[in-house]
Write an enzyme that holds these catalytic residues in place. Structure first.
Site, mmCIF file in Angstrom:
data_model
loop_
_atom_site.group_PDB
_atom_site.id
_atom_site.type_symbol
_atom_site.label_atom_id
_atom_site.label_comp_id
_atom_site.label_asym_id
_atom_site.label_seq_id
_atom_site.Cartn_x
_atom_site.Cartn_y
_atom_site.Cartn_z
ATOM 1 N N TYR A 117 0.859 -1.188 0.000
ATOM 2 C CA TYR A 117 0.000 0.000 0.000
ATOM 3 C C TYR A 117 0.891 1.232 0.000
ATOM 4 O O TYR A 117 1.865 1.301 0.754
ATOM 5 C CB TYR A 117 -0.895 0.004 1.251
ATOM 6 N N GLU A 205 -3.411 7.562 -4.086
ATOM 7 C CA GLU A 205 -3.358 6.269 -3.396
ATOM 8 C C GLU A 205 -3.144 5.145 -4.401
ATOM 9 O O GLU A 205 -3.826 5.084 -5.421
ATOM 10 C CB GLU A 205 -4.675 6.041 -2.645
#
Ligand code: GDP
Ligand code: MN
Length: 399
Positions: A117, A205
């Site tokens: 992530y 993101e």
């Protein structure tokens, strides 16, 4: 403002973030042709909506079909697209009503070794851009934060010094990356930071950012949001806006130059000024309910403008009551009273409404409210107003 995955990937790619080759499509035939021109033996067909959790989501009436499909041939890509287009996808981020999928992104598939992530966002408490990374990629970061907070790492980027190479290399090492992947990771963080600052982003993101089986990093999913106050500087970004993905009530209010924010509670709030909006929402929460929205009528709006905006507020789903809380300065209380009364008459208001007015022309405004013949509840101050609307909403709910 948010944009679609395929748009975010194109932008990030132009800054040097590696992404899989892909083509956005709007029909099953286009999906087949896209897969053909991409070549290879694995394709991912992805629903383009402004909401995450697509992989774990499902289509209304077709629980076996999710918003991210892995297929092996162009014919299968066409068949998947047929099932995914112009239907409603529900994910944990769309709410139960879901979103209609109008576009798909067909990508070359890859073999995944690890899912990481990576995001960049504005940390308002720290007053800087912060890089967030985790070895637990591919799942919702909120879940990771709740269950295994030790797996979330953050670095702060100094607004004056910018991103230092050693910061991202250190982060790479802590993610367990080795050899050439460390340099690749640092390049990706740097590219994302360049994109973030150049384009006035509010969020970038990549979830997941993957290590492929042939040991390279690739952003498999990308999300980007922009600071609305910086959009005037980026004509090209403005053009990426997708009105289908935006709240129709917020758009309608914006047409009148008023700010309206949709929330998910039960009480609609009409206020003037951001400070009063926050105080009003806080006190509603304190009384145990939550706001369905707030509408800031600002100063000096016309009766027509306030009336139009109030009708938008009344149309909110889940609305069980309305709290009008106006501190009249430039905005006059009689204009508010007039607009509220005519909008209530027109729409046949069927939820309780509490009104609290103070300031300029308050006597005129209150006189209009008292004599209008509608069942409006008058409050004397903010605490009184919050208690009265919460009581009225709960009484009606119980009945
Ligand atoms: P989201 O569910 O909306 O966040 O959509 P993502 O783009 O993150 O896709 C969900 C999941 O699909 C990813 O976490 C991956 O596990 C999987 N996925 C996406 N692309 C590929 C691919 O090219 N190959 C493989 N094997 N899995 C993929
Ligand atoms: Mn994702």
């Amino acid at each position: 403002m948010n944009i679609h995955e395929y748009q975010a990937k194109e932008l990030l790619k132009s800054f040097g973030v590696p992404v899989p080759p892909g083509i956005a499509v709007r029909s099953p035939d286009e999906a087949r042709d896209a897969a053909k021109s991409l070549g290879g033996d694995l394709f991912v067909v992805k629903a383009q909506i402004h909401a995450g959790g697509r992989g774990a989501g499902h289509y209304v009436g077709d629980p076996a079909c999710s918003g991210v499909r892995l297929v092996k041939t162009a014919a299968e890509a066409r068949a998947a697209a047929f099932e995914m287009l112009d239907r409603t996808l529900v994910t944990r981020q769309t709410g139960s009503q879901g979103r209609v999928v109008r576009r798909l992104y067909v990508e070359a598939g890859c073999a995944i070794d690890r899912e990481l992530y990576l995001s960049l966002l504005i940390d308002r408490t720290e007053r800087c851009i912060t890089v967030v990374a985790s070895e637990a990629g591919g799942m919702s970061i909120e879940d990771v934060a709740a269950k295994t907070p030790e797996k979330i790492m953050k670095i702060r980027i100094s607004p004056s010094l910018g991103l230092a190479d050693h910061q991202s290399r250190e982060l790479a090492t802590r993610l367990g990356l080795h050899g050439p992947l460390i340099g690749q990771f640092a390049t990706i963080v740097h590219a994302a930071w360049e994109a973030f600052t150049t384009l006035d982003a509010s969020l970038i993101e990549m979830n997941p950012l993957v290590v492929t089986k042939d040991n390279t990093l690739l952003a498999l999913d990308a999300k980007m949001g922009f600071d609305d106050n910086g959009l005037f500087r980026h004509r090209a970004i403005q053009e990426l806006r997708d009105p289908n993905e935006e709240d129709p009530r917020e758009q309608e209010a914006a047409r009148f130059g008023l700010s309206y924010v949709s929330l998910d509670g039960t009480i609609g709030c009409m206020v003037n000024g951001a400070g009063l909006a926050m105080a009003t929402m806080d006190i509603i929460h304190q009384e145990g309910e939550s706001p369905a929205n707030f509408l800031d009528v600002g100063g000096g709006s016309s009766r027509e403008k306030v009336g139009a905006a109030f009708r938008v507020l009344l149309s909110a789903p889940g609305l069980e009551g309305v709290l009008v809380n106006i501190f009249g300065g430039i905005m006059r209380c009689d204009i508010i009273a007039d607009a509220v009364i005519s909008a209530c008459r027109e729409t046949g208001l069927n939820v309780p409404l509490v009104i609290r007015l103070a300031g300029t022309n308050v006597e005129e405004g209150m006189a209009m409210i008292r004599s209008c013949g509608l069942d409006l509840i008058i409050a004397t101050d903010l605490g009184d107003a919050a208690r009265k609307i919460v009581t009225a909403v709960r009484t009606r709910r119980a009945a």
